[in-house]
Write an enzyme that holds these catalytic residues in place. Structure first.
Site: not given
Length: 260
Positions: A96, A157, A183-184, A205-206
């Site tokens: 990635k 994040g 993301a987001g 992830a977050s």
């Protein structure tokens, strides 16, 4: 099924390892999410933990495929070098690719990203490219030969969800390679929306690792992605400005008829 290059995954959810408070909790979350592919940032990975088992050994035990990423790289040169080191160390040509413009926004540097992807594809890598939500950049990445385009929903994040759903939908409608929202994502409804807009998968992830209850959030993301995928396949009703009755008004008894 999620088809990327020469591999097929039952799960449409890709989970990242960043932000996990412990490897034990990460393992529980990975299992609860149902993911079959997970990302590891090479620049911050520790070979072993206090438990003595490396994250790579854990992933092999869980039979989860590894996707190394170039998180933190600021130039195409750094990203290419990181990918090459990952291939040598982990015996995988999957990567990635992230090339970040600055540490404040963590937004992609699309100029450096395009250069890195072109070089890595030429070097035999299977490239999944983290990019902005710009449809033109997504098309150019596809022209470079990437195996998947990974537009952001909002900055890494932030948990702000999908700030530009129109662009994500446009990217999905034009792409001939898998589109994976990256993301987001802040909560399950964000993941569902991504799939409803036409994404082939969601990477997060977050949203899991920094949740108050990561394992419960991982399970919710599993269901959210599946719900969004099924909704996209089912086809939503058209949005209208005025009400449309679900039942016909014909045959209704009226007060006037009763009086007569």
């Amino acid at each position: 099924m999620l088809h990327i290059a020469d591999k097929t995954f039952d799960s449409h959810l890709i989970m990242g390892t960043g932000g996990a408070t412990s490897q034990a909790l990460l393992e529980e979350s990975l299992v609860a999410s149902g993911t079959q592919l997970t990302t590891v940032a090479m620049r911050r990975h520790q070979a072993t933990t206090s438990s003595g088992e490396s994250i790579f050994a854990m992933l092999r035990r869980l039979e989860i495929a590894l996707l190394p990423n170039t998180a933190g790289c600021r130039t195409a040169r750094d990203a290419v070098l990181t990918a090459q080191l990952a291939r040598e160390a982990l015996d995988t040509n999957w990567v990635k690719v992230e090339v970040i413009a600055d540490e404040h926004t963590l937004l992609p540097d699309t100029v450096e990203l395009l250069d890195a992807c072109e070089l890595l594809v030429h070097d035999g890598f299977t490239v999944l490219a983290y990019t902005s939500d710009d449809p033109i950049t997504a098309s150019r990445l596809e022209d470079c030969g990437v195996a998947a385009v990974m537009p952001l929903g909002s900055p890494i994040g932030t948990g702000l969800g999908i700030l530009n759903p129109h662009n994500i939908e446009l990217i999905c409608s034009r792409a001939s390679v898998p589109v994976i929202l990256d993301a987001g994502v802040g909560t399950a409804s964000d993941a569902t929306l991504a799939m409803e807009l036409g994404c082939d998968g969601v990477l997060l992830a977050s949203a899991i690792n920094r949740a108050q209850n990561p394992v419960a959030m991982a399970e919710s993301m599993f269901h959210a992605v599946e719900a969004g995928r099924l909704a996209a396949q089912a086809g939503r009703i058209p949005q209208r400005q005025h009400a449309v009755a679900s039942s016909s008004f014909e045959g209704l008894a009226s007060w006037a008829e009763q009086v007569l």
